[in-house]
Design an enzyme around this catalytic site. Structure first.
Site, short mmCIF file in Angstrom:
data_model
loop_
_atom_site.label_atom_id
_atom_site.label_comp_id
_atom_site.label_asym_id
_atom_site.label_seq_id
_atom_site.Cartn_x
_atom_site.Cartn_y
_atom_site.Cartn_z
N SER A 127 0.81 -1.48 -0.21
CA SER A 127 -0.01 0.07 0.09
C SER A 127 0.76 1.30 -0.08
O SER A 127 1.79 1.26 0.45
CB SER A 127 -0.90 0.08 1.29
N GLU A 129 0.27 3.74 1.60
CA GLU A 129 0.12 4.29 3.01
C GLU A 129 1.72 4.03 3.69
O GLU A 129 2.00 4.43 4.71
CB GLU A 129 -0.97 3.36 4.00
N TYR A 151 -1.65 0.20 10.44
CA TYR A 151 -1.83 -0.41 9.45
C TYR A 151 -0.81 -0.41 8.61
O TYR A 151 -0.40 -1.40 7.84
CB TYR A 151 -3.26 0.24 8.61
P1 NDP Z 1 -11.53 -4.60 1.69
O1 NDP Z 1 -11.47 -4.10 3.28
O2 NDP Z 1 -12.41 -4.28 0.64
O3 NDP Z 1 -11.36 -6.32 1.49
C1 NDP Z 1 -10.62 -7.11 2.62
C2 NDP Z 1 -10.66 -8.49 2.57
O4 NDP Z 1 -9.99 -9.14 3.56
C3 NDP Z 1 -12.22 -8.99 2.92
O5 NDP Z 1 -12.55 -10.04 1.96
C4 NDP Z 1 -12.17 -9.52 4.11
O6 NDP Z 1 -13.21 -10.45 4.30
C5 NDP Z 1 -10.83 -10.20 3.96
N1 NDP Z 1 -10.31 -10.34 5.61
C6 NDP Z 1 -10.19 -9.39 6.59
N2 NDP Z 1 -9.68 -10.35 7.45
C7 NDP Z 1 -9.67 -11.46 7.27
C8 NDP Z 1 -9.23 -12.71 7.77
N3 NDP Z 1 -8.73 -12.48 9.04
N4 NDP Z 1 -8.98 -13.82 7.33
C9 NDP Z 1 -9.45 -13.95 5.66
N5 NDP Z 1 -9.84 -12.93 5.17
C10 NDP Z 1 -10.13 -11.81 6.05
O7 NDP Z 1 -9.90 -4.35 1.00
P2 NDP Z 1 -9.70 -3.85 -0.75
O8 NDP Z 1 -10.42 -5.00 -1.30
O9 NDP Z 1 -9.95 -2.35 -0.77
O10 NDP Z 1 -8.27 -4.09 -0.40
C11 NDP Z 1 -7.30 -5.16 -0.83
C12 NDP Z 1 -6.07 -5.49 -0.46
O11 NDP Z 1 -5.40 -4.21 -0.80
C13 NDP Z 1 -6.10 -4.92 1.31
O12 NDP Z 1 -4.91 -6.01 1.64
C14 NDP Z 1 -5.70 -3.46 1.23
O13 NDP Z 1 -5.01 -3.33 2.74
C15 NDP Z 1 -4.91 -3.36 0.18
N6 NDP Z 1 -4.89 -2.09 -0.56
C16 NDP Z 1 -6.00 -1.32 -0.64
C17 NDP Z 1 -6.04 -0.13 -1.16
C18 NDP Z 1 -7.42 0.42 -1.71
O14 NDP Z 1 -7.32 1.71 -1.84
N7 NDP Z 1 -8.42 -0.30 -1.69
C19 NDP Z 1 -4.84 0.65 -1.37
C20 NDP Z 1 -3.58 -0.29 -1.26
C21 NDP Z 1 -3.72 -1.50 -0.59
P3 NDP Z 1 -14.67 -10.06 5.13
O15 NDP Z 1 -15.35 -9.58 3.68
O16 NDP Z 1 -15.21 -11.12 5.71
O17 NDP Z 1 -14.52 -8.75 5.84
P1 GDP Z 2 -6.71 5.94 3.59
O1 GDP Z 2 -6.02 6.58 2.59
O2 GDP Z 2 -6.30 4.34 3.23
O3 GDP Z 2 -6.73 6.27 4.74
O4 GDP Z 2 -8.26 5.81 3.04
P2 GDP Z 2 -9.75 6.73 3.61
O5 GDP Z 2 -10.52 6.86 2.46
O6 GDP Z 2 -10.03 6.33 4.78
O7 GDP Z 2 -8.92 8.27 3.73
C1 GDP Z 2 -8.46 9.29 2.84
C2 GDP Z 2 -8.09 10.56 3.52
O8 GDP Z 2 -9.71 11.10 3.66
C3 GDP Z 2 -7.35 10.48 4.77
O9 GDP Z 2 -6.84 11.47 4.92
C4 GDP Z 2 -8.56 10.78 5.83
O10 GDP Z 2 -8.06 11.43 6.98
C5 GDP Z 2 -9.50 11.70 5.05
N1 GDP Z 2 -10.78 11.80 5.70
C6 GDP Z 2 -11.50 12.85 5.75
N2 GDP Z 2 -12.82 12.69 6.32
C7 GDP Z 2 -12.84 11.32 6.56
C8 GDP Z 2 -13.94 10.55 6.82
O11 GDP Z 2 -14.84 10.89 7.18
N3 GDP Z 2 -13.72 9.12 6.63
C9 GDP Z 2 -12.61 8.42 6.26
N4 GDP Z 2 -12.49 7.17 6.07
N5 GDP Z 2 -11.49 9.40 5.85
C10 GDP Z 2 -11.77 10.72 6.05
#
Ligand code: NDP
Ligand code: GDP
Length: 331
Positions: A127, A129, A151
């Site tokens: 990520s 992040e 995270y």
């Molecule tokens: P989501 O939060 O939408 O999905 C997370 C998934 O992980 C869900 O299927 C969840 O299952 C599963 N999960 C959580 N805990 C466990 C566990 N203990 N065992 C098995 N499965 C588990 O994330 P995204 O699809 O947005 O992201 C996918 C990956 O990419 C993540 O690792 C995220 O951190 C990373 N990422 C995402 C970014 C983004 O902008 N979306 C940016 C950079 C990295 P359940 O449905 O049961 O909760």
């Molecule tokens: P992140 O980049 O993975 O933390 O994705 P988020 O969508 O959770 O947050 C993106 C940015 O939006 C961060 O800088 C947050 O502090 C900002 N932000 C502002 N208001 C909110 C809010 O109400 N919810 C979330 N999730 N983020 C917020």
């Protein structure tokens, strides 16, 4: 015909990736953790119309024995480790759980692959992040990391474990350093989806205000549908490597609000309010990625513009809430 195993298949990226791989002719398996609310869990797979085309296996990323059992049963050619506790804000409240799932869970999957199926290709969902308190104005694979949340620290551990397993054991293990990517299937707790859901509620008269935190932060937002293609492309390379995946454009939360409300014919300033309760203990103020390496090596580039994505997300949330009001299922 190849076989893929996706952890996190019920999440945003897992659902889009499963759909993409099915279209390519893959057999797609997913790891599914047990839930008392099983009927809600498959919502994204149902939304994309693929729930009956993927094979789901009970397990949990923090249970090494289930990871091993599933890799043994599936015999995957490609493993995509997308499962994580993925919400930064929650990681401040649940730092140990985040470390257990997001960091050690990745180590479990690497171990399962190393022990049972070392010839499989492995993708780790790293990520942007990890760049956190940015050390360069534009972040690439060469930019030093400076994580700013539990995270991000957990993701950094998983990232370096992936590099280490590649170097130590010769696994074909790649890490995609993905910048934020969104879609109508994004979790409602993330800011983009929170905004588009709020716009839909306000447009339909279900709410009047939307409470947010820091409006000044900026993110490099792409579309998840584009980004999962880069994951696959990484695993098609002869040599495993790490790649930044980004659009190269950064936009503030304030501007995202303006765009989303304007798409529905509303003025964001009439409806958005801020609350200190939504600020984070430490913030990532700016993220902006350079995906030049992925462009050159993988031929990948982001194709969906932010304007197109905002429109798709707002329109979808209006459809969802309209269906709810009418008592119809949204899918
Ligand atoms: P989501 O939060 O939408 O999905 C997370 C998934 O992980 C869900 O299927 C969840 O299952 C599963 N999960 C959580 N805990 C466990 C566990 N203990 N065992 C098995 N499965 C588990 O994330 P995204 O699809 O947005 O992201 C996918 C990956 O990419 C993540 O690792 C995220 O951190 C990373 N990422 C995402 C970014 C983004 O902008 N979306 C940016 C950079 C990295 P359940 O449905 O049961 O909760
Ligand atoms: P992140 O980049 O993975 O933390 O994705 P988020 O969508 O959770 O947050 C993106 C940015 O939006 C961060 O800088 C947050 O502090 C900002 N932000 C502002 N208001 C909110 C809010 O109400 N919810 C979330 N999730 N983020 C917020």
């Amino acid at each position: 015909m190849k076989t893929a195993l996706i952890t996190g298949i019920t999440g945003q990226d897992g659902a889009y990736l499963a759909s993409f791989l099915l279209d390519k002719g893959y057999t797609v398996h997913g790891l599914l953790r047990r839930s008392a609310s099983a009927e809600i869990i498959g919502e994204r797979l149902r939304w994309l119309g693929i729930i009956d085309r993927v094979k789901l296996h009970d397990g949990d990323l923090i249970d090494l024995s289930s990871c091993i059992r599933i890799v043994e049963a599936v015999k995957p050619d490609e493993v995509y480790n997308l499962a994580a506790q993925s919400f930064v804000h929650a990681s401040f409240q649940q730092p140990l759980l985040t470390g257990t799932v997001t960091a050690l869970g990745a180590a479990n999957m690497l171990e399962a692959v190393r022990i049972v199926r070392p010839e499989a290709r492995f993708y780790q969902a790293s990520s942007s992040e990890m760049f956190g308190k940015i050390q360069e104005p534009i972040q690439s694979e060469r930019t030093p990391f400076y994580p700013r949340s539990p995270y991000a620290v957990a993701k950094l551990y998983a990232h370096w474990m992936t590099v280490n397993y590649r170097e130590s054991f010769g696994l074909h293990a790649s890490s995609g350093i993905l910048f934020n990517h969104e879609s109508p299937l994004r979790g409602i707790e993330f800011v983009t989806r929170k905004v588009t859901d709020g716009v839909a509620r306000i447009k339909l008269g279900l709410a009047d205000t939307l409470m947010l935190g820091n409006l000044d932060a900026t993110r490099d937002w792409g579309h998840a549908r584009d980004f999962v293609q880069a994951m696959w492309a990484m695993l098609q390379q002869d040599v495993a490597d790490d790649y930044v995946i980004a659009t190269g454009r950064t936009t503030s939360i304030r501007e995202f609000c303006r765009m989303a409300f304007a798409h529905a014919g509303l003025d964001w300033q009439d409806h958005v309010r801020t609350s200190d309760a939504l600020l984070r203990p430490s913030e990532v103020e700016v993220l902006l990625g350079d995906a030049g390496k992925a462009n050159q090596a993988l031929g990948w580039r982001a194709t969906t513009t932010l304007e197109q994505m905002v429109a798709e997300m707002v329109d979808t949330d209006i459809v969802r809430h309209s269906a709810r009001i009418a008592g119809r299922p949204a899918v």
